[in-house]
Scaffold this motif. Sequence first.
Motif, PDB file in Angstrom:
ATOM      1  N   PRO A 193     -12.295  -5.121   2.868  1.00 54.68           N
ATOM      2  CA  PRO A 193     -13.566  -4.410   2.999  1.00 54.68           C
ATOM      3  C   PRO A 193     -13.367  -2.898   3.069  1.00 54.68           C
ATOM      4  N   VAL A 194     -14.349  -2.162   2.595  1.00 56.86           N
ATOM      5  CA  VAL A 194     -14.277  -0.707   2.496  1.00 56.86           C
ATOM      6  C   VAL A 194     -14.058  -0.068   3.868  1.00 56.86           C
ATOM      7  N   GLU A 195     -14.551  -0.732   4.930  1.00 55.39           N
ATOM      8  CA  GLU A 195     -14.403  -0.173   6.282  1.00 55.39           C
ATOM      9  C   GLU A 195     -12.933  -0.073   6.701  1.00 55.39           C
ATOM     10  N   ARG A 196     -12.056  -0.853   6.073  1.00 54.33           N
ATOM     11  CA  ARG A 196     -10.643  -0.865   6.486  1.00 54.33           C
ATOM     12  C   ARG A 196      -9.778   0.042   5.604  1.00 54.33           C
ATOM     13  N   LEU A 197     -10.423   0.814   4.722  1.00 58.31           N
ATOM     14  CA  LEU A 197      -9.674   1.551   3.702  1.00 58.31           C
ATOM     15  C   LEU A 197      -9.819   3.064   3.865  1.00 58.31           C
ATOM     16  N   LYS A 198      -8.815   3.775   3.372  1.00 59.89           N
ATOM     17  CA  LYS A 198      -8.866   5.233   3.209  1.00 59.89           C
ATOM     18  C   LYS A 198      -8.633   5.511   1.737  1.00 59.89           C
ATOM     19  N   ARG A 199      -9.295   6.501   1.188  1.00 63.03           N
ATOM     20  CA  ARG A 199      -9.153   6.775  -0.239  1.00 63.03           C
ATOM     21  C   ARG A 199      -8.834   8.244  -0.441  1.00 63.03           C
ATOM     22  N   GLU A 200      -7.811   8.501  -1.289  1.00 60.61           N
ATOM     23  CA  GLU A 200      -7.549   9.878  -1.743  1.00 60.61           C
ATOM     24  C   GLU A 200      -7.375   9.807  -3.239  1.00 60.61           C
ATOM     25  N   GLY A 201      -8.342  10.319  -3.977  1.00 58.61           N
ATOM     26  CA  GLY A 201      -8.322  10.192  -5.443  1.00 58.61           C
ATOM     27  C   GLY A 201      -8.303   8.724  -5.809  1.00 58.61           C
ATOM     28  N   ASP A 202      -7.301   8.299  -6.614  1.00 63.08           N
ATOM     29  CA  ASP A 202      -7.241   6.883  -6.973  1.00 63.08           C
ATOM     30  C   ASP A 202      -6.244   6.131  -6.096  1.00 63.08           C
ATOM     31  N   GLN A 203      -5.781   6.764  -5.016  1.00 63.83           N
ATOM     32  CA  GLN A 203      -4.816   6.128  -4.109  1.00 63.83           C
ATOM     33  C   GLN A 203      -5.553   5.550  -2.892  1.00 63.83           C
ATOM     34  N   ILE A 204      -5.353   4.250  -2.676  1.00 59.43           N
ATOM     35  CA  ILE A 204      -6.055   3.559  -1.602  1.00 59.43           C
ATOM     36  C   ILE A 204      -5.041   3.119  -0.564  1.00 59.43           C
TER      37      ILE A 204
ATOM     38  N   PRO B  62     -15.471 -10.446 -15.596  1.00 59.70           N
ATOM     39  CA  PRO B  62     -14.301 -10.125 -14.775  1.00 59.70           C
ATOM     40  C   PRO B  62     -13.272  -9.262 -15.513  1.00 59.70           C
ATOM     41  N   GLN B  63     -12.791  -8.232 -14.817  1.00 56.53           N
ATOM     42  CA  GLN B  63     -11.680  -7.431 -15.328  1.00 56.53           C
ATOM     43  C   GLN B  63     -10.368  -8.110 -14.944  1.00 56.53           C
ATOM     44  N   SER B  64      -9.274  -7.545 -15.424  1.00 57.63           N
ATOM     45  CA  SER B  64      -7.962  -8.067 -15.027  1.00 57.63           C
ATOM     46  C   SER B  64      -7.242  -7.016 -14.215  1.00 57.63           C
ATOM     47  N   LEU B  65      -6.673  -7.463 -13.116  1.00 58.12           N
ATOM     48  CA  LEU B  65      -5.912  -6.558 -12.246  1.00 58.12           C
ATOM     49  C   LEU B  65      -4.554  -6.303 -12.896  1.00 58.12           C
ATOM     50  N   PRO B  66      -4.214  -5.026 -13.176  1.00 59.19           N
ATOM     51  CA  PRO B  66      -2.903  -4.761 -13.791  1.00 59.19           C
ATOM     52  C   PRO B  66      -1.756  -5.138 -12.865  1.00 59.19           C
ATOM     53  N   GLU B  67      -0.586  -5.380 -13.455  1.00 68.17           N
ATOM     54  CA  GLU B  67       0.613  -5.664 -12.658  1.00 68.17           C
ATOM     55  C   GLU B  67       0.897  -4.507 -11.706  1.00 68.17           C
ATOM     56  N   GLY B  68       1.708  -4.750 -10.687  1.00 67.67           N
ATOM     57  CA  GLY B  68       2.144  -3.689  -9.775  1.00 67.67           C
ATOM     58  C   GLY B  68       1.234  -3.540  -8.582  1.00 67.67           C
ATOM     59  N   ASN B  69       1.405  -2.427  -7.875  1.00 70.80           N
ATOM     60  CA  ASN B  69       0.633  -2.186  -6.658  1.00 70.80           C
ATOM     61  C   ASN B  69      -0.711  -1.553  -7.012  1.00 70.80           C
ATOM     62  N   THR B  70      -1.580  -2.373  -7.544  1.00 70.85           N
ATOM     63  CA  THR B  70      -2.868  -1.892  -8.048  1.00 70.85           C
ATOM     64  C   THR B  70      -4.012  -2.624  -7.343  1.00 70.85           C
ATOM     65  N   CYS B  71      -5.168  -2.055  -7.489  1.00 72.31           N
ATOM     66  CA  CYS B  71      -6.378  -2.707  -6.988  1.00 72.31           C
ATOM     67  C   CYS B  71      -7.555  -2.326  -7.854  1.00 72.31           C
ATOM     68  N   ILE B  72      -8.618  -3.065  -7.709  1.00 71.60           N
ATOM     69  CA  ILE B  72      -9.869  -2.766  -8.407  1.00 71.60           C
ATOM     70  C   ILE B  72     -10.973  -2.680  -7.363  1.00 71.60           C
ATOM     71  N   GLU B  73     -11.755  -1.633  -7.432  1.00 68.26           N
ATOM     72  CA  GLU B  73     -12.877  -1.485  -6.505  1.00 68.26           C
ATOM     73  C   GLU B  73     -13.892  -2.580  -6.837  1.00 68.26           C
ATOM     74  N   ILE B  74     -14.431  -3.218  -5.808  1.00 64.19           N
ATOM     75  CA  ILE B  74     -15.344  -4.319  -6.086  1.00 64.19           C
ATOM     76  C   ILE B  74     -16.574  -4.249  -5.170  1.00 64.19           C
TER      77      ILE B  74
ATOM     78  N   PHE C 136       0.848  -1.194   0.000  1.00 59.52           N
ATOM     79  CA  PHE C 136       0.000   0.000   0.000  1.00 59.52           C
ATOM     80  C   PHE C 136       0.881   1.241   0.000  1.00 59.52           C
ATOM     81  N   PRO C 137       0.402   2.400  -0.513  1.00 59.25           N
ATOM     82  CA  PRO C 137      -0.907   2.599  -1.144  1.00 59.25           C
ATOM     83  C   PRO C 137      -0.986   1.937  -2.518  1.00 59.25           C
ATOM     84  N   LEU C 138      -2.223   1.574  -2.869  1.00 60.16           N
ATOM     85  CA  LEU C 138      -2.484   0.934  -4.165  1.00 60.16           C
ATOM     86  C   LEU C 138      -3.178   1.938  -5.084  1.00 60.16           C
TER      87      LEU C 138
END
Lengths: 406, 406
Positions: free
Chosen positions: A105-116, A78-90, A64-66
Motif C-alpha cells: 500500500p502507498v502508505e508504506r512507501l517513500k518515492r523519489e523519482g522512479d525509485q520506491i 494487465p502489464q508485465s512486470l520487468p525482470e529485476g528489482n522493479t515494480c508497477i504503480e497500481i 528495495f529500492p525498486l
Amino acid sequence: MAALTVAQAEECILAHAGDFGTECLPLGQAAGRLLRQEVRAERDQPPYDRVMMDGIACRADAAFPLTCTGLQGAGQAPQSLPEGNTCIEIMTGAVLPHGADCVVPVERLKREGDQISLQPGSAPLEMGQFIHPRGADCRQGVVLLRPEQYLGGPALAVLAANGVSQVQVGRLPSVGIISTGDELVAVDAPVEAWQIRRSNDIGVQGLLAGWGVHEVQRSWVRDALAPLTAHLQAQLAAHDVLILSGGVSMGVFDHVPQALEQAGVKKVFHRVLQRPGGPVWFGIGPQGQRVFGLPGNPVSAMVCAARYVSVLLRAGQLGEAIRTVGGPSAPGLSELRLSAPVERLQNRTRFLPVQIRGAGEGVPCPVPTSGDFMTLAQTDGIVELPPGAEGNLQLPAGSPVRFYGW
Amino acid sequence: MAALTVAQAEECILAHAGDFGTECLPLGQAAGRLLRQEVRAERDQPPYDRVMMDGIACRADAAFPLTCTGLQGAGQAPQSLPEGNTCIEIMTGAVLPHGADCVVPVERLKREGDQISLQPGSAPLEMGQFIHPRGADCRQGVVLLRPEQYLGGPALAVLAANGVSQVQVGRLPSVGIISTGDELVAVDAPVEAWQIRRSNDIGVQGLLAGWGVHEVQRSWVRDALAPLTAHLQAQLAAHDVLILSGGVSMGVFDHVPQALEQAGVKKVFHRVLQRPGGPVWFGIGPQGQRVFGLPGNPVSAMVCAARYVSVLLRAGQLGEAIRTVGGPSAPGLSELRLSAPVERLQNRTRFLPVQIRGAGEGVPCPVPTSGDFMTLAQTDGIVELPPGAEGNLQLPAGSPVRFYGW
C-alpha cells in the motif's frame, strides 16, 4: 362445511393460489420482486487477481529500492512486470500485473523519482498480500441465486455483477378492493351521525403497498344482491384478485356469499376457527381469480388481510412449483417472543396486535373490541396464538409465537 | 480531520439532514410515507351506539315473545322502538334504535310471523349487550396520530375514518447514484477479463426501493477530475441527494473528494472508525444537496448505505422539527440477539452481515473479504458491533446488538 383451523385455511389458500405468471424486468424495476430463475456465476469472482489497495505491485522477494516502470490503472489490460528489482504503480480494483505476486500500500512507501523504498519499520512483504485472487469468492458456473430469492439490494447487485440485465420474476397481481355496507360513505363526503367513513379499503391497500402490490382499484357497492353481483362481475373481469370487506356474516343483508355464487365464484372456505376475523371467506372465480371476503369490522379485516392475503400474494408470485408455507413476500422477522403472559382461546386461534420491542419481543396490545382500530396504528402487526386446552389457556411470557407484520 | 466514531457520523448526518419538504397526497398514494401533521378524532368513535350483531334490538327488561315492528338497516337514520314488548330487527353496523338498550343475535332467536321468541336455553338478556357504545374507542378531538407516524395500513385506515382524504407527509428526495471506477462496465456490455460489471449502483437502488424511494437515476463516470466535476455539477442540479460509489480512498486516481470540492460540495466528514466502509464521505452541496461518497468495495458500499443513507432519508422526510436517532423509515425490528459469539474490533466498529432466525436472533454470516458480496443476498442485514477493549474483544452469544436491514 365446518369452520377450518387457521392451518387448514392456509393450506387451502396455498393449494388454490395458482400462478400470477412470470415477467421479465430490467433490474431497475425488479426491487422487491421474487426471482423465478436460477442465476449462476458468469465468471470467476473476482474475475481476475484484483488489487485491493493503491500502491505498487512487485515480487515479494524483490530487494528495495525498486524501480517503478509504469502504472497499472483499474480497467486497463494487465502489464508485465520487468525482470529485476522493479515494480508497477497500481490502483485499487486494477488487475495484478503479470509477474507480480504482492501489493504494497502507498502508505508504506517513500518515492523519489522512479525509485520506491519502504517506509522505515514497514512489515516484511508476504506473497499474495492485498491481492483478492481470481475465483476466491466463487467459481464460474456456481449457483448464486435460486428461484424464490427476494430481490433486495444485495441480490440485485449479484444479478448485475453476473451480467443479468433482464430478470425473470413473479408477476404481481392486479387487485380490486370492494367495500360493502350501506352505512359507509366516502372519506371526503358529508357524513350523517349514523354513517361511517370507508376505511377498510385504504387500510388493505396500505398492506398491499407494503408487499409491493400497487395495481389496486378501490370501489364501493351497496349490500344488495343485484348491484353487488353486477359489480363483482365487472371487477372479476378487471383483476386477478378481489378483496371484499363486509357482508360475510349471517345477516339478512349479508348478500356477499350469494352474489359471489351468482358471479361464478366457487367457495373454497367460509369461516375459520379464529378471533377476530372468524367469518373470513375465500373462493375461486370463473377465470381463476382469487377472491377474499373479509369481515367488515376494521380489526378483523386487517387481521385477515395480514394473515391470509399475504400468503396468497407470495404463493401466486412463485407459482405452482414452489409451495412453501410462508408469510409476506419480503424476508425478515416471522416470530416474536411474548413480553407478557396472554390468554389463549379454547378451540380457536387468537390474533393479538403487538408492538415489537428490543430484539424480537412482542408487547401485547389487545384492542377492547374488534371495531376499535384507532390504536392499531401504534402496533407493528399481530401474533398468532394457537387454541389452548381447557384449564391451560395461559401462554407464559417468553413464549415464541408466529408474527405477521403490517 | 480525524476519523469519527459511528455515533459521531450519525450525529453529523442528523445535524445536516435538512428537510426534503412536505407534500399533500391523496390517501391512495400515501402508503409508506411519514406523517407531518397531527390528526385528531373527527367524531366520537364509534360515532353512534353501533349494533355489533345481526338480530333484534329491544329493551333488556322486555318479556318475550316480542312483536317486531320494523327493520333498522345499516346506514339508515335511527328508528324509535315503540312502547311495550316490542323489538326492531337490526343489522350489524346499524345505529341502535331510540329506546332500545340491548341486542340479541339472530342465532338465539325463533321467529313466527312478527312474533320473536328466544331459543330454549338462551342466556338472559343484559343491558348493553352486543352494542359498541358511541365514544367507547375514543372521543372527538383526541389526538390519534402524531407527526413522524409511519403510514402503514392501520394508520391509513385511521386517516380515512376521520375524514382526512389529503394528508401532509414528508416529501421523498430525488436521488442520483453515481458509480466511479475505470474498471467498471455496464451490466449488458461485453466485459474484458480485467473489467468488472457495475453492481453497486443497482444494489443501492434496491435498498432505496425498500425505503420507498423510487425517483432514482443511476449513472457512471470515469475517475478523472474534469469529467467527474462536470458530471457532479449536472447531478447536483437534478437531485436532492447524491450517492457516489468508489474513488474515496487514498489513491492517485481517487479524484472524488477533489471533484466534489470543485463542484461546491462542502465536506462534513471523511472516514469513520469502522470496518468495512471506513473511507465513507459525507458533505453538503451548494443548494443543500446531501452527498455520500461510499467506498467502491461492494460490501462496504452496501454497509454504508444501510447504516448512513437510511438515517438521512428518515431525518430529511421528517424535517428540522424531529431529530431522533433512528434507522430506516419503516418501523419494525432494530435489534437482534447474537446466535453465536463474535469478535469485536479494537478501536473501531465492526459491521457484520446476519441472517434473522426465530424470534430476533441474528446468525453471523461473516464475508471473507469486503469484495465478496455474492453471499450477501442470503443475509437480512447487518449488526453493529461497538469497538471492544484490548483483551475483551469477544461479544458472547445472546448479546443484544443494533440491526440494520437490507
